[in-house]
Design a protein around this motif. Structure first.
Motif, PDB file in Angstrom:
ATOM      1  N   ARG A  35      45.721  47.526  36.368  1.00  0.00           N
ATOM      2  CA  ARG A  35      44.487  46.887  35.909  1.00  0.00           C
ATOM      3  C   ARG A  35      44.864  45.642  35.111  1.00  0.00           C
ATOM      4  N   ALA A  36      43.934  44.689  35.073  1.00  0.00           N
ATOM      5  CA  ALA A  36      44.216  43.447  34.349  1.00  0.00           C
ATOM      6  C   ALA A  36      44.514  43.709  32.878  1.00  0.00           C
ATOM      7  N   ALA A  37      43.845  44.724  32.309  1.00  0.00           N
ATOM      8  CA  ALA A  37      44.034  45.010  30.893  1.00  0.00           C
ATOM      9  C   ALA A  37      45.447  45.478  30.571  1.00  0.00           C
ATOM     10  N   ALA A  38      46.190  45.961  31.581  1.00  0.00           N
ATOM     11  CA  ALA A  38      47.548  46.449  31.350  1.00  0.00           C
ATOM     12  C   ALA A  38      48.614  45.431  31.739  1.00  0.00           C
ATOM     13  N   ALA A  39      48.201  44.294  32.284  1.00  0.00           N
ATOM     14  CA  ALA A  39      49.170  43.312  32.766  1.00  0.00           C
ATOM     15  C   ALA A  39      50.031  42.755  31.639  1.00  0.00           C
ATOM     16  N   TRP A  40      49.494  42.722  30.415  1.00  0.00           N
ATOM     17  CA  TRP A  40      50.259  42.162  29.305  1.00  0.00           C
ATOM     18  C   TRP A  40      51.534  42.955  29.036  1.00  0.00           C
ATOM     19  N   LEU A  41      51.555  44.236  29.411  1.00  0.00           N
ATOM     20  CA  LEU A  41      52.749  45.044  29.191  1.00  0.00           C
ATOM     21  C   LEU A  41      53.937  44.498  29.974  1.00  0.00           C
ATOM     22  N   ILE A  42      53.656  43.945  31.154  1.00  0.00           N
ATOM     23  CA  ILE A  42      54.711  43.364  31.983  1.00  0.00           C
ATOM     24  C   ILE A  42      55.007  41.935  31.553  1.00  0.00           C
ATOM     25  N   LEU A  43      53.958  41.171  31.242  1.00  0.00           N
ATOM     26  CA  LEU A  43      54.113  39.739  31.003  1.00  0.00           C
ATOM     27  C   LEU A  43      54.634  39.413  29.604  1.00  0.00           C
ATOM     28  N   LEU A  44      54.305  40.245  28.606  1.00  0.00           N
ATOM     29  CA  LEU A  44      54.715  39.923  27.241  1.00  0.00           C
ATOM     30  C   LEU A  44      56.226  39.800  27.084  1.00  0.00           C
ATOM     31  N   PRO A  45      57.036  40.743  27.586  1.00  0.00           N
ATOM     32  CA  PRO A  45      58.496  40.582  27.422  1.00  0.00           C
ATOM     33  C   PRO A  45      59.023  39.309  28.084  1.00  0.00           C
ATOM     34  N   ILE A  46      58.458  38.940  29.243  1.00  0.00           N
ATOM     35  CA  ILE A  46      58.905  37.718  29.924  1.00  0.00           C
ATOM     36  C   ILE A  46      58.502  36.498  29.093  1.00  0.00           C
ATOM     37  N   GLY A  47      57.304  36.549  28.513  1.00  0.00           N
ATOM     38  CA  GLY A  47      56.860  35.444  27.655  1.00  0.00           C
ATOM     39  C   GLY A  47      57.763  35.275  26.446  1.00  0.00           C
ATOM     40  N   VAL A  48      58.237  36.370  25.872  1.00  0.00           N
ATOM     41  CA  VAL A  48      59.157  36.292  24.734  1.00  0.00           C
ATOM     42  C   VAL A  48      60.472  35.638  25.152  1.00  0.00           C
ATOM     43  N   ILE A  49      60.941  35.943  26.351  1.00  0.00           N
ATOM     44  CA  ILE A  49      62.173  35.322  26.853  1.00  0.00           C
ATOM     45  C   ILE A  49      61.970  33.817  27.031  1.00  0.00           C
ATOM     46  N   VAL A  50      60.819  33.427  27.591  1.00  0.00           N
ATOM     47  CA  VAL A  50      60.512  31.996  27.744  1.00  0.00           C
ATOM     48  C   VAL A  50      60.543  31.320  26.380  1.00  0.00           C
ATOM     49  N   TRP A  51      59.909  31.968  25.392  1.00  0.00           N
ATOM     50  CA  TRP A  51      59.883  31.406  24.037  1.00  0.00           C
ATOM     51  C   TRP A  51      61.295  31.256  23.471  1.00  0.00           C
ATOM     52  N   PHE A  52      62.120  32.288  23.609  1.00  0.00           N
ATOM     53  CA  PHE A  52      63.480  32.250  23.055  1.00  0.00           C
ATOM     54  C   PHE A  52      64.306  31.131  23.690  1.00  0.00           C
ATOM     55  N   LEU A  53      64.217  30.998  24.993  1.00  0.00           N
ATOM     56  CA  LEU A  53      64.987  29.953  25.679  1.00  0.00           C
ATOM     57  C   LEU A  53      64.478  28.560  25.290  1.00  0.00           C
ATOM     58  N   MET A  54      63.170  28.414  25.130  1.00  0.00           N
ATOM     59  CA  MET A  54      62.617  27.138  24.691  1.00  0.00           C
ATOM     60  C   MET A  54      63.083  26.815  23.272  1.00  0.00           C
ATOM     61  N   PHE A  55      63.059  27.825  22.394  1.00  0.00           N
ATOM     62  CA  PHE A  55      63.533  27.646  21.021  1.00  0.00           C
ATOM     63  C   PHE A  55      64.997  27.220  21.012  1.00  0.00           C
ATOM     64  N   SER A  56      65.805  27.862  21.834  1.00  0.00           N
ATOM     65  CA  SER A  56      67.238  27.572  21.870  1.00  0.00           C
ATOM     66  C   SER A  56      67.535  26.218  22.503  1.00  0.00           C
ATOM     67  N   SER A  57      66.594  25.690  23.305  1.00  0.00           N
ATOM     68  CA  SER A  57      66.826  24.403  23.972  1.00  0.00           C
ATOM     69  C   SER A  57      66.722  23.219  23.025  1.00  0.00           C
TER      70      SER A  57
END
Length: 454
Positions: free
Chosen positions: A231-253
């Motif tokens: 369900r759409a309401a549960a999609a954040w469980l999958i997407l949140l960890p990937i979003g954190v990785i995007v943030w970390f790599l952007m921060f490190s760049s």
């Protein structure tokens, strides 16, 4: 045995009146939430100023400078508490700003280019003119102070909408939509400035990795139902960890990590496949679900905590305050926020509405726009962030810059409250008429009276 299947007939499209009413309800929800967020933001700011000028100021500044460390074998990473607030928590704020902007251009009134151009051009004017005014005032003060040229270009969404919600309960909905769009575009321009002008040491491979993971995030956001049958309401469980990785790599760049928040938001779908209706009522897109889930976190935690760690300035008594507010840096910021925003937004709007086919949104008068332009001078949140990037958090120039931001935002808010408050009384009787629903269909008649010509 009889089986029931969901209807396959596509839903009837919404009427223009229904679309306008649904848009108005969305703006009302944004306003009510940002009002609470604005109150919390103000409380955090006042608390920070009190603590920073109290006997426990040393503990406050020590906590802000404390480093947290994470290690995995030979890998080691550390970040200060102040950086977590500015680079981490504020990324949530910009994620929501990106969702709002995308929704406006995909499903809101701004999907019509003629309607979108006016607030977008107004936002550009509200960025360019304050920067020019700051440069004129500080041009002889040396390159170090001139690094703060972008401080007065920002508009604080939470504060501006909170003030508008308090003093403008009867103002036209179009004015609120205009301010929301202008503020979001303004923040998008500010985050672009941060990315291009306040990135000193760039690590290209981290940036490439960030964009690669961003592509993965976007693919999963667009096709989460196919991949995970969630369900759409549960999609954040999958997407949140990937979003954190995007943030970390952007921060490190080396690029400010809040840029990741906006880019992630732009990949999130506004509409669900199959239309806006499924026979059982409106179907929420992933963007709306994320907005509901993350807005309380942003307004109730992320932005107030950022304000608490960023707005704390040790003024140094009355003499220190006078010295700060009379410096060219603070004067440039105050004049940029109060005068630059007002002139830039009003002038840019006037110029674009001289073109054939472009005009102010229906129901807005020029005096209303003037009040809105003053209100946009509340630069607070993003201005504090740019000050830290320009001068380094806690430095003397950063403290002077923040004094200018606080004074300029306060003056802009007070002038806007006076003007818009007087306009609010004029619109109060009109608001009562707009709520009339003579045909009893659940949609106020004002949203339907022009349906035939929309």
């Amino acid at each position: 045995m009889t089986t029931h299947s969901s209807p396959t007939t596509p839903p009837a499209p919404l009427s223009p009146g229904e679309e306008r009413y649904r848009e108005s309800l969305w703006i009302e929800r944004i306003l009510s939430r940002e009002t609470v967020g604005g109150v919390l933001l103000l409380a955090a700011t006042v608390l920070a100023l009190i603590v920073a000028n109290s006997p426990i100021a040393g503990d406050y500044f020590g906590l802000r400078s404390t480093y947290l460390q994470v290690s995995f074998g030979d890998l080691f990473w550390e970040i200060s508490v102040g950086k977590i607030a500015a680079d981490g928590l504020l990324a949530i704020f910009f994620f929501l700003a990106g969702l709002e902007l995308k929704r406006e251009f995909v499903a809101g009134e701004l999907r019509d280019p003629r309607k979108a151009l006016v607030p977008v051009v107004a936002a550009v004017g509200g960025v360019v003119v304050p920067a020019v005014i700051f440069w004129i005032i500080a041009r002889n003060e040396g390159p170090e102070i001139l690094r703060g040229w972008a401080i007065p270009v920002a508009t604080d969404i939470a504060f501006a909408l909170a003030v508008l919600a308090v003093v403008g309960t009867a103002l036209p909905m179009a004015l609120r939509t205009f301010l929301l769009t202008l503020a979001v575009v303004d923040d998008l321009l500010a985050i672009g400035i941060i990315a291009f002008f306040y990135t000193d040491d760039l690590a290209p491979w981290y940036l490439v990795g960030s964009f690669a993971m961003l592509a993965v995030y976007g693919l999963l956001a667009q096709r989460y139902q196919e991949f995970f049958h969630l369900r759409a309401a549960a999609a954040w469980l999958i997407l949140l960890p990937i979003g954190v990785i995007v943030w970390f790599l952007m921060f490190s760049s080396g690029v400010h990590a809040t840029v990741a928040g906006v880019l992630l938001a732009f990949t999130v779908p506004v509409r669900r496949k199959g239309g806006d209706e499924d026979g059982l009522g409106p179907r929420k897109g992933l963007a709306e679900i994320f907005e509901h889930r993350y807005r309380p976190l942003s307004a109730g935690v992320a932005v107030p905590v950022f304000a608490f760690f960023s707005a704390g300035v040790a003024v140094g008594g009355w003499d220190g305050f006078v010295g700060a507010i009379t410096s060219p840096l603070a004067i440039g910021i105050v004049v940029g926020l109060v005068v630059g925003k007002t002139v830039g937004i009003t002038l840019a709007t006037w110029l674009v509405t001289r073109l054939p086919g472009f005009s102010l949104p229906r129901g807005i008068q020029w005096v209303d726009l003037l009040g809105l332009s003053l209100l946009a001078g509340m630069g607070f949140t993003v201005s504090l962030l740019i000050s830290e990037l320009a001068f380094e958090q806690g430095s003397p120039l950063d403290d002077v810059g923040k004094v200018g931001i606080l004074i300029g935002s306060l003056i802009a808010a007070a002038l806007a409250a006076v003007l818009l408050g007087s306009r609010n009384r004029r619109y109060r009787r009109q608001l009562a008429q707009e709520q009339v629903d003579a045909d009893g269909d659940g949609i106020p008649d004002v949203y339907q009276k022009d349906t035939a010509t929309s």
